[in-house]
Design a protein around this motif. Structure first.
Motif, PDB file in Angstrom:
ATOM      1  N   LEU A  23     -13.775   4.182   8.583  1.00  0.00           N
ATOM      2  CA  LEU A  23     -12.549   3.737   9.236  1.00  0.00           C
ATOM      3  C   LEU A  23     -11.526   4.868   9.302  1.00  0.00           C
ATOM      4  O   LEU A  23     -11.669   5.888   8.639  1.00  0.00           O
ATOM      5  N   VAL A  25      -7.314   6.214   9.353  1.00  0.00           N
ATOM      6  CA  VAL A  25      -5.976   5.949   8.834  1.00  0.00           C
ATOM      7  C   VAL A  25      -5.034   6.864   9.617  1.00  0.00           C
ATOM      8  O   VAL A  25      -5.365   8.015   9.886  1.00  0.00           O
ATOM      9  N   CYS A  26      -3.868   6.329   9.979  1.00  0.00           N
ATOM     10  CA  CYS A  26      -2.910   7.148  10.709  1.00  0.00           C
ATOM     11  C   CYS A  26      -1.941   7.802   9.715  1.00  0.00           C
ATOM     12  O   CYS A  26      -1.428   7.151   8.815  1.00  0.00           O
ATOM     13  N   VAL A  27      -1.718   9.100   9.888  1.00  0.00           N
ATOM     14  CA  VAL A  27      -0.837   9.833   8.982  1.00  0.00           C
ATOM     15  C   VAL A  27       0.389  10.317   9.757  1.00  0.00           C
ATOM     16  O   VAL A  27       0.264  10.905  10.833  1.00  0.00           O
TER      17      VAL A  27
ATOM     18  N   ARG B 543     -15.478  -5.152   7.851  1.00  0.00           N
ATOM     19  CA  ARG B 543     -14.268  -4.758   8.553  1.00  0.00           C
ATOM     20  C   ARG B 543     -14.512  -3.565   9.470  1.00  0.00           C
ATOM     21  O   ARG B 543     -14.040  -3.517  10.599  1.00  0.00           O
ATOM     22  N   LYS B 544     -15.301  -2.612   8.970  1.00  0.00           N
ATOM     23  CA  LYS B 544     -15.512  -1.393   9.736  1.00  0.00           C
ATOM     24  C   LYS B 544     -16.324  -1.636  11.011  1.00  0.00           C
ATOM     25  O   LYS B 544     -16.446  -0.759  11.846  1.00  0.00           O
ATOM     26  N   ARG B 551     -10.411  -6.616  13.848  1.00  0.00           N
ATOM     27  CA  ARG B 551     -10.031  -5.966  12.601  1.00  0.00           C
ATOM     28  C   ARG B 551      -8.596  -6.323  12.219  1.00  0.00           C
ATOM     29  O   ARG B 551      -8.254  -6.408  11.059  1.00  0.00           O
ATOM     30  N   HIS B 806       0.933   0.738  10.104  1.00  0.00           N
ATOM     31  CA  HIS B 806       0.651   1.738  11.122  1.00  0.00           C
ATOM     32  C   HIS B 806       0.290   3.065  10.476  1.00  0.00           C
ATOM     33  O   HIS B 806      -0.649   3.731  10.868  1.00  0.00           O
ATOM     34  N   PHE B 807       1.042   3.450   9.441  1.00  0.00           N
ATOM     35  CA  PHE B 807       0.785   4.726   8.780  1.00  0.00           C
ATOM     36  C   PHE B 807       0.157   4.500   7.419  1.00  0.00           C
ATOM     37  O   PHE B 807       0.544   3.595   6.682  1.00  0.00           O
ATOM     38  N   GLY B 808      -0.769   5.380   7.059  1.00  0.00           N
ATOM     39  CA  GLY B 808      -1.340   5.322   5.716  1.00  0.00           C
ATOM     40  C   GLY B 808      -0.343   5.869   4.711  1.00  0.00           C
ATOM     41  O   GLY B 808      -0.324   5.452   3.555  1.00  0.00           O
ATOM     42  N   ASN B 809       0.508   6.796   5.140  1.00  0.00           N
ATOM     43  CA  ASN B 809       1.372   7.472   4.170  1.00  0.00           C
ATOM     44  C   ASN B 809       2.844   7.104   4.303  1.00  0.00           C
ATOM     45  O   ASN B 809       3.704   7.817   3.820  1.00  0.00           O
ATOM     46  N   SER B 810       3.137   6.006   5.014  1.00  0.00           N
ATOM     47  CA  SER B 810       4.540   5.556   5.038  1.00  0.00           C
ATOM     48  C   SER B 810       4.607   4.110   5.515  1.00  0.00           C
ATOM     49  O   SER B 810       3.663   3.595   6.097  1.00  0.00           O
TER      50      SER B 810
END
Ligand SMILES: Cc1cc2nc3c(=O)[nH]c(=O)nc-3n(C[C@H](O)[C@H](O)[C@H](O)COP(=O)(O)OP(=O)(O)OC[C@H]3O[C@@H](n4cnc5c(N)ncnc54)[C@H](O)[C@@H]3O)c2cc1C
Ligand code: SF4
Ligand code: SF4
Lengths: 114, 837
Positions: A23, A25-27, B543-544, B551, B806-810
């Motif tokens: 999968l 992930v958006c960074v 899920r993938k 999803r 939306h973001f993995g890091n925020s």
């Protein structure tokens, strides 16, 4: 602990465990967005998150896969596929390539060269 | 005039033929003939070698009696082998020490069986099948053997297997490839041959690579790469032939990379005094492994030596023979190039397989194979050799007499002007033209006609049309799901059902072609797993596999936001629920629209907000409407007998009951339904996948309807049903559809593609003609019993919730999403507006 290289720096983007295999992930990178994909325990790719077709920030939510062994990402909007290695468009006709980034995992953390 | 000397090395079928031809033509005795024969018998009929087992003697098989050679002045060196050639001295030396000088030398050394270098192959009890001596050895050994295996399932191997069986041994055929006679037939033909051969008591093992031959000095067992083994006490190797070019090699004549003495049109080797003929000669990179071309070569060389003109230009490889009591014939070119047409008919029941290969325009026959019934061989061979124009329908040439035309359904009956792709305005006519022009796959059709390149909604119909046209043309249709699975969706569904595999990784490993999967197979497998097990679609392993809609349990829109559709069974909704929808839409500033399916759609939700929106909806008693899934969407209804003065049954109540029964079930494509309270049909049930219309006595059931792009009126399936029967029929209809429909195929297209159409469905569902009903009922009950609201499941599971960002890091939402207001609601900003907002 970022390690300065020729045209970018390695930036930590999160714990390895937060990235589910197969999968994306958006960074967030300032105003820009990068889609990071983990295709196996230690196989990583990263591209721009913007789909060059509809100009939307959606690629991280696409399906990963391969075409004849070439790892690819398929856009969720219109199923356009791009190579994860080169960013090249894998379909018929004209389409911009994706920008690709270097990404790696070390000591339980993922780093992206920005 | 002094005689010239011709030495013929090898006195097999072709060498002997050469001698006979030369003797006959050389009236003036210009040539002196000498021939070396390695074997203890002078040339004999190798083609009929097997008859040695059925009582013929070496004498019977001999091509010429031993006395013939002397009578015609031919010096025959029996049981003596040429061991070297000296091209400078123009002489040969034999094993017995004879040295003779030649003017012209003819190599007719034939070929020897190829014996693969398997460990243990040298053991006692391993035989090849080429000479009378080989057969004598086998007959002797068979006296103490009971079980034999033949390595190689080609023509010769099968002949050897028959011989071995005739010797009274239990016989097994071991083939490395996935079918018998892999060079001559395709999978279907191989399958039919296998049937025929097994019926005659031989065992066939395919996909078996022999890795070791075990035994103490003599053969006791074979071991295979897949870990299995087979106890046998005798082995016959028939794994192909190798030209016997060793003499030529040693004296420096040109040989091919994979063996064979290279010859030109005159059958001359690289030495102008040496010819090569028969199975040792490599002409145009090809070894002719049949006797007829060898005879032709012999004739051409003899003619040239006597001053005539002659050139070899290749030879016809056609043969017709009886293999284990079955007619097998092949003629012309049986290795079609991609552009050629391939027409195949198979009849496994009667053991018949016929295949014709024609030019692209279908006008000329290039070759073919006939198994089980080779009556047409003569005609077809003539048509091939004389390049006669084929009749309109070449299939008729191989159909058994009197068989009528199959009735046509579906795309075949559309007129040529019918528009298939509305985005690109492509008619059936232009698509058929492209198919005739060589397009064989959907991507090819897409690139040459543009059909299906827009929204893609017409792709299923396009696929149907393509398959139909290809079938019409008698071609095999590639129904592989994608490059990762050489199976159709239906086959994968069956595999999942029968093997119990419950995840993608195991499925692709055991039944796929390797690789990681793609956007075609992943969602298809995800849907199959959901249809069979009804596990959560966004659980860990699943899920993938899901497209973005499944999803994120919402429908992605053009700007990357999602729409949210709660279930409103039967279109019935309370004021409180309406208020909740209003409040939620207001709080998250969503665009609201009433859908065609009697529910309410909220647009413009950001990924990060989805769980919060659902929580509020769930608290008010809503559930997921599965608008994002290939699943049941809505069951529309009118108010029926409860309010309407015409109504005869409670259509709303029935719609709610049905919607609650089938909600969440994953199917090959989305499902829509409606229930009307009387024949006035206000709910438009006849345009639905399954539609129900109330009657005085119960319910009429309609199946296979569709609105949308290709409207289709549903077929009346059954009348005046009571509630229980209605439910039972719909249960079976849906499960049978899930079981047998191709991926992304609506029921309308599926019903049309079923042979027999709605009548077939009646047979299966009402009369249980396939004995499936019990199974279908059980499977549906499982799906009903395991229903879960997917939104509820997501908001209650912190692991899953983490993914709705939306973001993995925020925690921010996507700043690129911009809206403008229109008619008091939001809508995505278009490109021109983006700069200003
Ligand atoms: C069981 C069986 C069934 C067959 N069925 C058919 C069929 O149905 N239809 C068909 O068209 N074909 C069939 N064939 C193939 C056919 O037999 C061959 O195509 C044909 O025999 C080739 O003739 P040839 O002279 O080139 O080789 P061969 O007949 O093999 O003769 C070559 C001879 O040369 C000898 N020799 C080799 N080297 C030397 C040397 N250095 N010195 C002296 N002698 C030497 C060999 O011992 C051999 O006797 C069959 C073959 C077999 C084994
Ligand atoms: S008919 Fe063919 S498809 Fe459609 S809307 Fe469509 S692509 Fe578009
Ligand atoms: S279908 Fe019949 S019952 Fe239903 S609303 Fe129309 S008229 Fe009334």
């Amino acid at each position: 602990m970022s390690d300065i290289v020729e045209n970018g720096t390695w930036q930590e983007i999160g714990p390895t465990d937060d990235f589910v295999v197969d999968l994306g992930v958006c960074v967030q990178n300032g105003d820009d967005q990068v889609a990071v994909f983990r295709l196996a325990e230690d196989e990583w790719y990263a591209t721009q998150n913007l789909c060059p077709h509809q100009k939307q920030m959606v690629l991280s939510r696409g399906l990963t896969g391969d075409v004849k062994g070439e790892p690819k990402i398929t856009c969720p909007l219109h199923k356009r596929s791009f190579s994860l290695r080169s960013g090249e468009f894998l379909g018929e006709g004209e389409m911009d390539c994706l920008k690709v980034y270097e990404v790696k995992s070390e000591a339980g953390k993922v780093f992206l060269k920005l | 005039m002094s005689q010239e000397t011709i030495i013929v090395v090898g006195n097999g079928m072709v060498g002997c033929k050469f001698c006979a031809t030369l003797v006959e033509k050389d009236a003036d005795k210009r040539f002196k003939l000498i021939t070396f024969c390695e074997e203890s018998h002078p040339a004999y009929d190798r083609v009929h070698l097997s008859e040695y087992f059925s009582g013929k003697t070496a004498e019977d098989l001999m091509l010429q009696p031993e006395s013939w050679y002397a009578e015609n002045g031919i010096e025959l060196h029996l049981e003596d082998k040429v061991v070297s050639i000296d091209r400078e001295k123009k002489s040969v030396t034999s094993a017995k020490g004879v040295e003779l000088v030649y003017d012209k030398l003819i190599l007719a050394t034939g070929s020897s069986p190829f014996v693969p270098p398997v460990p243990g192959i040298e053991k006692e009890g391993v035989f090849v099948y080429r000479t009378i001596e080989d057969l004598e050895g086998m007959m002797d050994y068979a006296k103490k053997a009971t079980k034999a295996a033949v390595i190689g399932g080609g023509l010769l191997g099968l002949e050897a297997a028959k011989a071995s069986q005739d010797l009274g041994m239990e016989t097994h055929v071991i083939e490395f490839m996935s079918r018998l006679m892999p060079r001559q037939v395709d999978d279907a033909g191989g399958e039919i041959l296998k049937g025929i051969i097994e019926e005659r008591g031989l065992s066939v093992h395919l996909n078996k690579a022999t890795t070791n031959i075990a035994g103490d000095g003599k053969v006791e067992a074979m071991e295979f790469k897949d870990g299995s083994s087979l106890g046998v006490d005798m082995i016959i190797v028939s794994a192909g032939i190798r030209p016997r070019d060793e003499l030529a090699r040693e004296c420096g004549l040109e040989v091919g990379p994979r063996g064979g003495v290279v010859v030109n049109d005159n059958l001359l080797t690289s030495d102008p005094d040496i010819f090569a003929i028969g199975e040792v000669a490599l002409y145009n990179n090809f070894i002719y492994g049949l006797v007829a071309p060898g005879y032709k070569m012999a004739d051409i060389v003899a003619t040239q030596l006597l001053g005539g003109e002659g050139a070899f230009q290749g030879a016809d490889m056609s043969t017709k023979l009886k293999l284990i009591g079955t007619d097998v014939a092949s003629f012309g070119n049986i290795e079609p190039k991609e552009e050629h047409k391939d027409i195949v008919i198979t009849d496994p029941v009667r053991g018949i397989y016929k295949r014709l290969i024609t030019t692209t325009d279908g006008k000329l026959l290039l070759g073919g194979i006939l198994i089980g019934d080779a009556d047409a061989y003569g005609n077809l061979l003539q048509m091939t050799l004389n390049e006669m124009e084929l009749p309109e329908d070449p299939m008729a040439l191989i159909l058994p007499a009197g068989s009528g035309e199959a009735p046509s359904f579906g795309p075949g009956s559309l007129p040529d002007t019918a528009q298939i792709c509305s985005c690109e305005d492509v008619s059936k006519g232009s698509i058929c033209e492209a198919i005739e022009g060589g397009a064989r796959t959907i991507p090819e059709l897409k690139s040459c006609t543009k059909a299906g390149t827009g929204c893609g909604g017409c792709v299923p119909l396009l696929t149907n049309l393509l398959n139909h046209q290809l079938e019409e043309m008698g071609e095999e249709v590639n129904t592989d799901l994608c490059e990762h699975f050489s199976h159709t969706r239906q086959e994968l569904y069956r595999i999942v059902r029968t093997t119990g595999i419950d995840n993608f990784d195991s499925l692709i490993e055991a039944h796929g072609n390797g690789g990681r999967g793609c956007e075609i197979c992943k969602p298809a497998v995800g849907s199959i797993l959901a249809s069979v097990y009804n596990d959560k679609v966004i659980s860990q392993g699943n899920r993938k596999l899901q497209d973005t809609n499944d999803r994120f349990l919402a429908n992605i829109q053009k700007n990357g936001t999602y729409s949210v559709v709660p279930r409103v069974p039967g279109g019935e909704i309370t004021a409180d629920k309406l208020i909740t929808i209003g409040e939620v839409s207001k709080e998250y500033d969503l665009y609201v629209k009433i859908t065609g399916g009697q529910r309410i759609d909220m647009f413009g939700a950001k990924v990060n907000d989805l769980p919060k929106i659902w929580e509020k909806l769930i608290a008010a008693g809503f559930e997921s409407g599965h608008a994002y899934g290939k699943a049941l969407r809505t069951i529309k209804s009118c108010v029926g007998s409860t309010w309407c003065r015409f109504g005869v049954q409670d259509s709303t109540g029935m719609a709610i009951m049905l919607e609650n029964r089938y909600k969440g079930i994953r199917s090959p494509h989305k499902l829509k339904s409606a229930v009307s309270g009387c024949t006035r049909e206000c709910a438009e049930a006849q345009s639905k996948d399954f539609g129900v219309i109330a009657t005085e006595n119960g319910w009429n059931l309609y199946l296979g309807g569709n609105g949308g792009m290709k409207p289709r009126h549903a077929d009346l399936f059954a009348t005046d049903l009571d509630d229980d029967t209605l439910v039972a029929y719909i249960d079976r209809f849906l499960m049978y559809y899930i079981k047998t429909a191709d991926k992304l195929t609506r029921t309308s297209v599926w019903v049309d593609s079923l042979e027999g159409g709605i009548e077939h469905l009646k047979d299966v569902i009402i009369n249980d003609s396939l004995g499936l009903c019990e199974e279908l009922d059980k499977q549906m009950q499982h799906l009903v019993d395991t229903y879960h609201c997917e939104w509820k499941d997501a908001v209650e599971d912190p692991e899953k919730l983490k993914r709705f960002k939306h973001f993995g890091n925020s925690e921010s939402t996507d700043p690129n999403i911009k809206f403008v207001r229109e008619r008091d609601q939001i809508r995505p900003a278009n490109e021109d507006e983006l700069a200003t907002v």
